[in-house]
Design an enzyme around this catalytic site. Structure first.
Site, PDB file in Angstrom:
ATOM      1  N   ASP A 133      68.721  59.890  45.230  1.00  0.00           N
ATOM      2  CA  ASP A 133      68.083  60.269  46.500  1.00  0.00           C
ATOM      3  C   ASP A 133      69.168  60.635  47.508  1.00  0.00           C
ATOM      4  OD1 ASP A 133      65.566  59.660  45.508  1.00  0.00           O
ATOM      5  OD2 ASP A 133      65.379  57.752  46.571  1.00  0.00           O
ATOM      6  N   ARG A 181      66.072  68.087  43.438  1.00  0.00           N
ATOM      7  CA  ARG A 181      64.824  67.905  44.188  1.00  0.00           C
ATOM      8  C   ARG A 181      65.080  68.488  45.576  1.00  0.00           C
ATOM      9  NH1 ARG A 181      64.038  62.021  45.629  1.00  0.00           N
ATOM     10  NH2 ARG A 181      63.194  61.729  43.538  1.00  0.00           N
TER      11      ARG A 181
HETATM   12  C1  LIG Z   1      58.980  62.763  45.950  1.00  0.00           C
HETATM   13  C2  LIG Z   1      59.701  62.781  47.258  1.00  0.00           C
HETATM   14  C3  LIG Z   1      61.015  62.384  47.305  1.00  0.00           C
HETATM   15  C4  LIG Z   1      61.742  62.435  48.518  1.00  0.00           C
HETATM   16  N1  LIG Z   1      63.071  62.133  48.537  1.00  0.00           N
HETATM   17  C5  LIG Z   1      63.776  62.282  49.682  1.00  0.00           C
HETATM   18  C6  LIG Z   1      65.174  62.096  49.726  1.00  0.00           C
HETATM   19  O1  LIG Z   1      65.823  61.776  48.722  1.00  0.00           O
HETATM   20  N2  LIG Z   1      65.810  62.254  50.912  1.00  0.00           N
HETATM   21  C7  LIG Z   1      65.137  62.616  52.055  1.00  0.00           C
HETATM   22  O2  LIG Z   1      65.775  62.804  53.094  1.00  0.00           O
HETATM   23  N3  LIG Z   1      63.804  62.788  52.027  1.00  0.00           N
HETATM   24  C8  LIG Z   1      63.108  62.627  50.892  1.00  0.00           C
HETATM   25  N4  LIG Z   1      61.750  62.835  50.903  1.00  0.00           N
HETATM   26  C9  LIG Z   1      61.026  62.925  52.199  1.00  0.00           C
HETATM   27  C10 LIG Z   1      60.976  64.341  52.738  1.00  0.00           C
HETATM   28  O3  LIG Z   1      62.267  64.709  53.168  1.00  0.00           O
HETATM   29  C11 LIG Z   1      60.001  64.437  53.928  1.00  0.00           C
HETATM   30  O4  LIG Z   1      60.429  63.584  54.952  1.00  0.00           O
HETATM   31  C12 LIG Z   1      58.568  64.049  53.599  1.00  0.00           C
HETATM   32  O5  LIG Z   1      58.207  64.485  52.312  1.00  0.00           O
HETATM   33  C13 LIG Z   1      57.613  64.709  54.597  1.00  0.00           C
HETATM   34  O6  LIG Z   1      57.729  66.114  54.531  1.00  0.00           O
HETATM   35  P1  LIG Z   1      56.647  67.075  53.810  1.00  0.00           P
HETATM   36  O7  LIG Z   1      57.391  68.128  53.062  1.00  0.00           O
HETATM   37  O8  LIG Z   1      55.725  66.280  52.991  1.00  0.00           O
HETATM   38  O9  LIG Z   1      55.946  67.874  54.977  1.00  0.00           O
HETATM   39  P2  LIG Z   1      55.412  67.491  56.430  1.00  0.00           P
HETATM   40  O10 LIG Z   1      55.562  68.731  57.238  1.00  0.00           O
HETATM   41  O11 LIG Z   1      55.994  66.231  56.941  1.00  0.00           O
HETATM   42  O12 LIG Z   1      53.897  67.218  56.138  1.00  0.00           O
HETATM   43  C14 LIG Z   1      52.989  68.223  55.696  1.00  0.00           C
HETATM   44  C15 LIG Z   1      51.621  67.595  55.523  1.00  0.00           C
HETATM   45  O13 LIG Z   1      51.673  66.623  54.489  1.00  0.00           O
HETATM   46  C16 LIG Z   1      50.866  65.512  54.801  1.00  0.00           C
HETATM   47  N5  LIG Z   1      51.717  64.291  54.947  1.00  0.00           N
HETATM   48  C17 LIG Z   1      53.052  64.282  55.121  1.00  0.00           C
HETATM   49  N6  LIG Z   1      53.514  63.018  55.194  1.00  0.00           N
HETATM   50  C18 LIG Z   1      52.462  62.217  55.079  1.00  0.00           C
HETATM   51  C19 LIG Z   1      52.265  60.818  55.096  1.00  0.00           C
HETATM   52  N7  LIG Z   1      53.300  59.964  55.245  1.00  0.00           N
HETATM   53  N8  LIG Z   1      51.013  60.335  54.962  1.00  0.00           N
HETATM   54  C20 LIG Z   1      49.963  61.177  54.778  1.00  0.00           C
HETATM   55  N9  LIG Z   1      50.086  62.525  54.766  1.00  0.00           N
HETATM   56  C21 LIG Z   1      51.292  63.030  54.915  1.00  0.00           C
HETATM   57  C22 LIG Z   1      50.180  65.850  56.083  1.00  0.00           C
HETATM   58  O14 LIG Z   1      48.963  66.474  55.795  1.00  0.00           O
HETATM   59  C23 LIG Z   1      51.119  66.833  56.732  1.00  0.00           C
HETATM   60  O15 LIG Z   1      50.499  67.671  57.657  1.00  0.00           O
HETATM   61  C24 LIG Z   1      61.050  62.828  49.703  1.00  0.00           C
HETATM   62  C25 LIG Z   1      59.719  63.230  49.644  1.00  0.00           C
HETATM   63  C26 LIG Z   1      59.042  63.231  48.445  1.00  0.00           C
HETATM   64  C27 LIG Z   1      57.623  63.704  48.418  1.00  0.00           C
END
Ligand SMILES: Cc1cc2nc3c(=O)[nH]c(=O)nc-3n(C[C@H](O)[C@H](O)[C@H](O)COP(=O)(O)OP(=O)(O)OC[C@H]3O[C@@H](n4cnc5c(N)ncnc54)[C@H](O)[C@@H]3O)c2cc1C
Length: 304
Positions: A133, A181
């Site tokens: 990560d 990722r």
């Molecule tokens: C499998 C996975 C691994 C990850 N690993 C890392 C990592 O190693 N380092 C790192 O910095 N980040 C990591 N992240 C987190 C990532 O960087 C984002 O902060 C997080 O995924 C929110 O961004 P989004 O792309 O989902 O879009 P966003 O613009 O945040 O959300 C888009 C839509 O998704 C839905 N949504 C988003 N979050 C939530 C929630 N918590 N609850 C309910 N609905 C929600 C909502 O409908 C929202 O409008 C990871 C995320 C995933 C899915």
């Protein structure tokens, strides 16, 4: 969009060591079980099996925060290895996600490397894959340096690139051939290093997805954002990129119906499944992301 004050409040709570310490004794509380698969490996494997039965593959993350001693780092590595053993013994479809700060990155880089090698040896023995990560900006360069070292010995390791960082597009040039990722980025970073506006992060995210895929690399698109998911589906269609070259990823407990729907459309969907008794910080960060989650938790607390 969540109020910045509320977001900062939950991010602040996520770093509270006393609450973090206390929470280990509470058991999963306040609705945390919506986002955390359980406290033990057995709980986690049970959840992975259920997800596999729904057509989803997984990546398991043994939660851990505030690792200050070499003994704690070694214990974390042992846990990672036990998780790989358990995945193999249960025959479930899951790889492993790890954070190098849990493995001693801030204590002693040699210790961290030796913990990484132990984990990667175990994963290689089982034909499994380990994802490092990406943590905050302060750890970005060192993470990429360690990955480059490890890749000389292991093919079963990759990392994460964050679309909010200005540097990420250039980083992809040095990461050719490495399974990545791609995410938007989860930490609070200053505008000297990261795009402050969501629309710029989204644009850069699409650029990174396109670039890594066109370079012929395996790409995991980890997002709950429909706009990003639709962009990816369209892009791979237009460029005849096979489904074996990419996957989608989402977090356990978030958009669960979409996870199943996307898998039913024939795409690989991997669920990030955190588990362990150190759930407090992870849970607070999920609450910081979205007000609906806070409402859900408050409802759970008053109905008890
Ligand atoms: C499998 C996975 C691994 C990850 N690993 C890392 C990592 O190693 N380092 C790192 O910095 N980040 C990591 N992240 C987190 C990532 O960087 C984002 O902060 C997080 O995924 C929110 O961004 P989004 O792309 O989902 O879009 P966003 O613009 O945040 O959300 C888009 C839509 O998704 C839905 N949504 C988003 N979050 C939530 C929630 N918590 N609850 C309910 N609905 C929600 C909502 O409908 C929202 O409008 C990871 C995320 C995933 C899915």
């Amino acid at each position: 969009m969540i109020e910045p004050a509320m977001k900062n409040f939950f991010l602040f709570l996520s770093q509270n060591k006393a609450l973090n310490h206390a929470a280990k004794k509470w058991g999963l509380k306040f609705g945390a079980n919506r986002f955390v698969a359980g406290e033990t490996i057995q709980d986690a494997i049970r959840k992975v099996r259920e997800l596999n039965q729904q057509g989803l593959v997984c990546t398991l993350d043994h939660l851990g925060e505030f690792v200050f001693s070499p003994e704690e780092a070694t214990e974390c590595a042992d846990y990672c290895i036990r998780t790989l053993d358990a995945i193999h013994e249960a025959g479930v479809e899951s790889n492993l996600s790890i954070k190098m700060t849990q493995l001693g990155l801030d204590i002693d880089q040699n210790l961290c490397m030796s913990n990484m090698r132990r984990i990667l040896d175990a994963a290689r023995k089982y034909g499994n894959f380990v994802r490092i990560d990406m943590e905050d900006y302060a750890h970005c360069q060192i993470t990429l340096d360690i990955l480059a070292e490890l890749r000389k010995e292991y093919v079963n390791v990759g990392t994460v690139i964050q679309a909010y960082l200005y540097r990420s597009e250039k980083d992809l040039d040095t990461l050719k051939g490495i399974p990545l990722r791609l995410v938007k980025g989860a930490y609070k970073e200053p505008q000297e290093v990261a795009y402050p506006e969501k629309k710029d992060v989204d644009e850069n995210y699409k650029k990174l997805i396109a670039k890594h895929l066109l370079n012929g690399n395996y790409t995991a698109v980890a997002s709950h954002d429909d706009q990003i998911i639709e962009f990816t589906k369209e892009f791979v269609r237009e460029h005849n990129i096979p489904r074996s070259q990419f996957e989608f990823q989402m977090l356990y407990g978030i958009r669960t119906q979409s996870q199943v729907d996307i898998a039913k459309q024939g795409y690989k969907m991997r669920v990030y499944v955190p588990y362990g008794n150190d759930w407090y910080g992870y849970f607070m960060r999920r609450l910081a992301e979205r007000p609906a989650n806070v409402a859900f938790v408050l409802k759970g607390m008053v109905s008890k």
